[in-house]
Design a protein around this motif. Structure first.
Motif, PDB file in Angstrom:
ATOM      1  N   MET A  24      -0.180  -6.568   9.709  1.00 29.14           N
ATOM      2  CA  MET A  24      -1.846  -6.076   9.738  1.00 29.14           C
ATOM      3  C   MET A  24      -1.209  -4.430   9.775  1.00 29.14           C
ATOM      4  O   MET A  24      -1.915  -3.336   9.795  1.00 29.14           O
ATOM      5  CB  MET A  24      -2.717  -6.417  10.746  1.00 29.14           C
ATOM      6  N   PHE A  77      -0.523  -2.523   6.700  1.00 28.83           N
ATOM      7  CA  PHE A  77      -1.777  -2.394   6.346  1.00 28.83           C
ATOM      8  C   PHE A  77      -2.603  -0.743   6.860  1.00 28.83           C
ATOM      9  O   PHE A  77      -2.929   0.149   5.915  1.00 28.83           O
ATOM     10  CB  PHE A  77      -3.054  -3.599   6.005  1.00 28.83           C
ATOM     11  N   LYS A 113      -3.698 -13.804   4.403  1.00 32.11           N
ATOM     12  CA  LYS A 113      -2.568 -12.974   4.461  1.00 32.11           C
ATOM     13  C   LYS A 113      -2.457 -12.680   2.756  1.00 32.11           C
ATOM     14  O   LYS A 113      -2.261 -11.801   1.894  1.00 32.11           O
ATOM     15  CB  LYS A 113      -0.128 -14.057   3.754  1.00 32.11           C
ATOM     16  N   LEU A 139      -4.755 -10.122   2.064  1.00 27.84           N
ATOM     17  CA  LEU A 139      -3.843  -8.602   2.670  1.00 27.84           C
ATOM     18  C   LEU A 139      -3.585  -8.260   1.207  1.00 27.84           C
ATOM     19  O   LEU A 139      -3.281  -6.612   0.872  1.00 27.84           O
ATOM     20  CB  LEU A 139      -3.411  -8.847   3.512  1.00 27.84           C
ATOM     21  N   ARG A 149      -4.390  -4.642  -0.677  1.00 25.86           N
ATOM     22  CA  ARG A 149      -3.165  -2.966  -1.082  1.00 25.86           C
ATOM     23  C   ARG A 149      -2.807  -3.241  -2.070  1.00 25.86           C
ATOM     24  O   ARG A 149      -2.957  -2.575  -2.533  1.00 25.86           O
ATOM     25  CB  ARG A 149      -1.737  -4.016  -0.025  1.00 25.86           C
TER      26      ARG A 149
END
Length: 255
Positions: free
Chosen positions: A185, A188, A224, A227, A231
């Motif tokens: 995180m 990110f 996950k 995320l 990205r």
């Protein structure tokens, strides 16, 4: 599940509190103890107060920063005597906290974070957490000893765990629902901040703009997979300058 739950003590001043916390943990089946920059450790007072839990002290992890203590965690709950202004999810009932901790511990590592004896966790440390927690107390004296706070939380977690059906002990979350660690995180957030800076997004420090953006994604609790998608989306949002620097054609406005 219990082996995926760690207790993190930040800059504990009195070593006896470390020992008492270890004893509180062991009576409730928890064995993962992490110490962030303790004033004195190892220490004879810690060993004396641990009684039969000195094995937890011997296996304790000692780090210098809270970020290092929780980097592998998917849920980080910061205990505080008062609710901070950060828009993070908040637990005010320890049994609610315990059930969510167990759900998360099926597939990831969870940290319960406790601050210094005198003034608890700093605002910066609360921002390392995914959730806040305040324990209900009498309003005229809302102050718990550090080891007492650990004992209450550990008891609630153990009590919720022992009431689970036996078939739930080994139940794993689907891979699609697996949560990223705090290290992932933080990577990110760094990526997002860098891209926003490159795009000319001006973060006003007094408005805590990026802090609020962090809170949005923290509350969302992306998996996950989600995320990774975010990205990829950030990477795709390249500015014309970025594209030209890579030798790629820049679409011209016909006007």
């Amino acid at each position: 599940m219990l082996s995926n739950i760690k207790i993190v003590l930040v800059q504990t001043y009195h070593p006896g509190n470390i020992g008492s916390a270890a004893r509180a943990m062991k009576t409730m089946g928890l064995n993962q103890l992490t110490l962030v920059a303790p004033r004195s450790f190892p220490d004879n007072n810690a060993s004396a107060m641990a009684a039969g839990a000195t094995d937890l002290l011997e296996c304790a992890t000692v780090v210098e920063r809270l970020e290092d203590a929780v980097s592998d965690c998917t849920m980080v709950i910061g205990a505080s005597a008062r609710l901070r202004s950060f828009p993070l999810p908040h637990f005010s009932e320890p049994d609610d906290m315990a059930h969510q901790v167990l759900d998360e511990a099926r597939s990831g590592s969870v940290a319960l974070v406790f601050g210094r004896e005198r003034f608890g966790l700093t605002n910066d440390e609360i921002q390392c957490c995914t959730h806040q927690m305040t324990l209900p107390t009498a309003p005229d004296y809302p102050v718990l000893n550090l080891a007492q706070a650990v004992q209450i939380c550990a008891h609630e977690v153990f009590n919720a765990w022992r009431k689970l059906p036996e078939s739930d002990y080994r139940l794993q979350a689907p891979r699609e629902a697996e949560k990223p660690t705090q290290a992932q995180m933080q990577a990110f957030f760094h990526h997002l901040e860098q891209r926003l800076d490159d795009a000319g997004f001006h973060n006003q420090p007094h408005a805590r703009t990026f802090d609020r953006l962090r809170a949005v994604f923290t509350r969302a609790q992306p998996s996950k997979k989600e995320l990774s998608m975010l990205r990829g989306m950030i990477n795709a949002l390249q500015s014309p300058t970025d594209e030209s620097s890579r030798g790629e054609p820049v679409r011209q406005n016909p006007d």
